[in-house]
Design a protein around this motif. Sequence first.
Motif, PDB file in Angstrom:
ATOM      1  N   PHE A   1     -31.887 -22.505  43.037  1.00 59.89           N
ATOM      2  CA  PHE A   1     -32.789 -22.482  41.884  1.00 59.89           C
ATOM      3  C   PHE A   1     -32.428 -21.305  40.996  1.00 59.89           C
ATOM      4  CE2 PHE A   1     -34.569 -19.795  45.118  1.00 59.89           C
ATOM      5  CZ  PHE A   1     -35.062 -18.700  44.435  1.00 59.89           C
ATOM      6  N   PHE A   2     -32.989 -21.285  39.799  1.00 58.98           N
ATOM      7  CA  PHE A   2     -32.846 -20.153  38.893  1.00 58.98           C
ATOM      8  C   PHE A   2     -34.018 -20.164  37.940  1.00 58.98           C
ATOM      9  CE2 PHE A   2     -30.826 -23.603  36.589  1.00 58.98           C
ATOM     10  CZ  PHE A   2     -31.217 -23.409  35.280  1.00 58.98           C
ATOM     11  N   TYR A   3     -34.157 -19.111  37.157  1.00 55.35           N
ATOM     12  CA  TYR A   3     -35.162 -19.088  36.098  1.00 55.35           C
ATOM     13  C   TYR A   3     -34.572 -18.419  34.872  1.00 55.35           C
ATOM     14  CZ  TYR A   3     -39.890 -20.523  35.211  1.00 55.35           C
ATOM     15  OH  TYR A   3     -40.982 -21.230  34.783  1.00 55.35           O
ATOM     16  N   ASP A   4     -34.411 -19.181  33.791  1.00 51.66           N
ATOM     17  CA  ASP A   4     -34.037 -18.590  32.507  1.00 51.66           C
ATOM     18  C   ASP A   4     -35.255 -17.869  31.966  1.00 51.66           C
ATOM     19  OD1 ASP A   4     -31.396 -19.429  32.318  1.00 51.66           O
ATOM     20  OD2 ASP A   4     -31.893 -21.258  31.242  1.00 51.66           O
ATOM     21  N   SER A   5     -35.020 -16.675  31.432  1.00 47.49           N
ATOM     22  CA  SER A   5     -36.133 -15.907  30.882  1.00 47.49           C
ATOM     23  C   SER A   5     -35.620 -15.031  29.746  1.00 47.49           C
ATOM     24  CB  SER A   5     -36.780 -15.045  31.964  1.00 47.49           C
ATOM     25  OG  SER A   5     -35.888 -14.050  32.423  1.00 47.49           O
ATOM     26  N   CYS A   6     -36.555 -14.480  29.010  1.00 43.81           N
ATOM     27  CA  CYS A   6     -36.229 -13.604  27.882  1.00 43.81           C
ATOM     28  C   CYS A   6     -36.993 -12.296  28.070  1.00 43.81           C
ATOM     29  CB  CYS A   6     -36.624 -14.284  26.570  1.00 43.81           C
ATOM     30  SG  CYS A   6     -36.254 -13.312  25.106  1.00 43.81           S
ATOM     31  N   THR A   7     -36.250 -11.198  28.173  1.00 43.43           N
ATOM     32  CA  THR A   7     -36.895  -9.898  28.307  1.00 43.43           C
ATOM     33  C   THR A   7     -37.419  -9.457  26.946  1.00 43.43           C
ATOM     34  OG1 THR A   7     -34.811  -8.740  27.941  1.00 43.43           O
ATOM     35  CG2 THR A   7     -35.403  -9.217  30.239  1.00 43.43           C
ATOM     36  N   PRO A   8     -38.412  -8.572  26.928  1.00 45.00           N
ATOM     37  CA  PRO A   8     -39.005  -8.145  25.652  1.00 45.00           C
ATOM     38  C   PRO A   8     -37.988  -7.586  24.657  1.00 45.00           C
ATOM     39  CG  PRO A   8     -40.350  -7.378  27.476  1.00 45.00           C
ATOM     40  CD  PRO A   8     -39.103  -7.969  28.066  1.00 45.00           C
ATOM     41  N   ASP A   9     -36.974  -6.887  25.149  1.00 39.06           N
ATOM     42  CA  ASP A   9     -35.973  -6.316  24.241  1.00 39.06           C
ATOM     43  C   ASP A   9     -34.716  -7.180  24.147  1.00 39.06           C
ATOM     44  OD1 ASP A   9     -34.873  -5.878  26.732  1.00 39.06           O
ATOM     45  OD2 ASP A   9     -34.650  -3.717  26.508  1.00 39.06           O
ATOM     46  N   HIS A  10     -34.795  -8.390  24.695  1.00 37.44           N
ATOM     47  CA  HIS A  10     -33.687  -9.354  24.678  1.00 37.44           C
ATOM     48  C   HIS A  10     -32.448  -8.833  25.404  1.00 37.44           C
ATOM     49  CE1 HIS A  10     -35.972 -11.882  21.964  1.00 37.44           C
ATOM     50  NE2 HIS A  10     -36.262 -10.782  21.294  1.00 37.44           N
ATOM     51  N   SER A  11     -32.651  -7.935  26.356  1.00 33.73           N
ATOM     52  CA  SER A  11     -31.534  -7.381  27.115  1.00 33.73           C
ATOM     53  C   SER A  11     -31.151  -8.332  28.256  1.00 33.73           C
ATOM     54  CB  SER A  11     -31.905  -6.010  27.681  1.00 33.73           C
ATOM     55  OG  SER A  11     -32.973  -6.138  28.610  1.00 33.73           O
ATOM     56  N   THR A  12     -29.978  -8.079  28.801  1.00 37.42           N
ATOM     57  CA  THR A  12     -29.486  -8.849  29.944  1.00 37.42           C
ATOM     58  C   THR A  12     -30.063  -8.256  31.217  1.00 37.42           C
ATOM     59  OG1 THR A  12     -27.430  -9.303  28.765  1.00 37.42           O
ATOM     60  CG2 THR A  12     -27.388  -9.561  31.149  1.00 37.42           C
ATOM     61  N   ILE A  13     -30.444  -9.112  32.130  1.00 34.99           N
ATOM     62  CA  ILE A  13     -30.892  -8.629  33.434  1.00 34.99           C
ATOM     63  C   ILE A  13     -29.657  -8.121  34.171  1.00 34.99           C
ATOM     64  CG2 ILE A  13     -31.951  -9.292  35.620  1.00 34.99           C
ATOM     65  CD1 ILE A  13     -33.576 -11.363  34.007  1.00 34.99           C
ATOM     66  N   LYS A  14     -29.775  -6.916  34.725  1.00 33.91           N
ATOM     67  CA  LYS A  14     -28.642  -6.247  35.345  1.00 33.91           C
ATOM     68  C   LYS A  14     -28.795  -6.203  36.873  1.00 33.91           C
ATOM     69  CE  LYS A  14     -29.824  -2.746  32.685  1.00 33.91           C
ATOM     70  NZ  LYS A  14     -30.892  -3.437  32.028  1.00 33.91           N
ATOM     71  N   ALA A  15     -27.691  -5.948  37.538  1.00 33.81           N
ATOM     72  CA  ALA A  15     -27.707  -5.804  38.992  1.00 33.81           C
ATOM     73  C   ALA A  15     -28.688  -4.707  39.410  1.00 33.81           C
ATOM     74  CB  ALA A  15     -26.302  -5.501  39.514  1.00 33.81           C
ATOM     75  N   SER A  16     -28.841  -3.692  38.578  1.00 31.49           N
ATOM     76  CA  SER A  16     -29.764  -2.600  38.907  1.00 31.49           C
ATOM     77  C   SER A  16     -31.236  -3.047  38.869  1.00 31.49           C
ATOM     78  CB  SER A  16     -29.554  -1.412  37.958  1.00 31.49           C
ATOM     79  OG  SER A  16     -29.788  -1.802  36.615  1.00 31.49           O
ATOM     80  N   ASP A  17     -31.510  -4.218  38.264  1.00 31.54           N
ATOM     81  CA  ASP A  17     -32.870  -4.774  38.263  1.00 31.54           C
ATOM     82  C   ASP A  17     -33.197  -5.485  39.572  1.00 31.54           C
ATOM     83  OD1 ASP A  17     -33.456  -3.989  35.578  1.00 31.54           O
ATOM     84  OD2 ASP A  17     -32.314  -5.721  34.844  1.00 31.54           O
ATOM     85  N   ALA A  18     -32.165  -5.830  40.336  1.00 27.38           N
ATOM     86  CA  ALA A  18     -32.353  -6.638  41.548  1.00 27.38           C
ATOM     87  C   ALA A  18     -33.304  -6.020  42.570  1.00 27.38           C
ATOM     88  CB  ALA A  18     -31.007  -6.967  42.186  1.00 27.38           C
TER      89      ALA A  18
END
Length: 129
Positions: free
Chosen positions: A66-83
Motif C-alpha cells: 500500500f501507499f498514501y499520496d499526500s501533500c505537505t503544507p510546504d509542498h516538500s518531499t517526505i525524506k528518509a529522516s521523516d521515517a
Amino acid sequence: VACLIDGQPWDLSRVLEASCTLELLKFDDPRGKEVFWHSSAHILGQALEVSLGSLLVVGPATDGGFFYDSCTPDHSTIKASDAPELEKQVARIAKEKQVFERLVMTKDEALEMFSYSPFKTDTIMNKVP
C-alpha cells in the motif's frame, strides 16, 4: 481479516441484513491482503496528517502492499529522516486499536466532512455520482 457476504466485501462489524453465504478471508488470500493493506493505508494516512500536517490525496492497496499520496503544507518531499517519526506514529495508532467504521453518507455530507482538503473534495466531485 475480512469477509465476503454473497461474494461482496463486507465489514466484520457490519450487520447482516438477510440470509446469506459467508466467506471468511485470511491474510493468505489475496483479497484478505487487500483489505489488510487498505486498513494499513488508513493508519499511514493518519500518521502523515499527525507527523507532517499532510493533506491526504489517495492511499490504495496495491498488489504488493500500500501507499498514501499526500501533500505537505510546504509542498516538500517526505525524506528518509521523516521515517522514524512516521514509524512512531504508526506504532502508536496501531497500538490504540482504533475501530475502522464504515460511514454511509450523501455526496454533500462527504463534501462537508472533507471540506478542509481540496484533494478529497476533488475526488468526491469526480468519483461520486
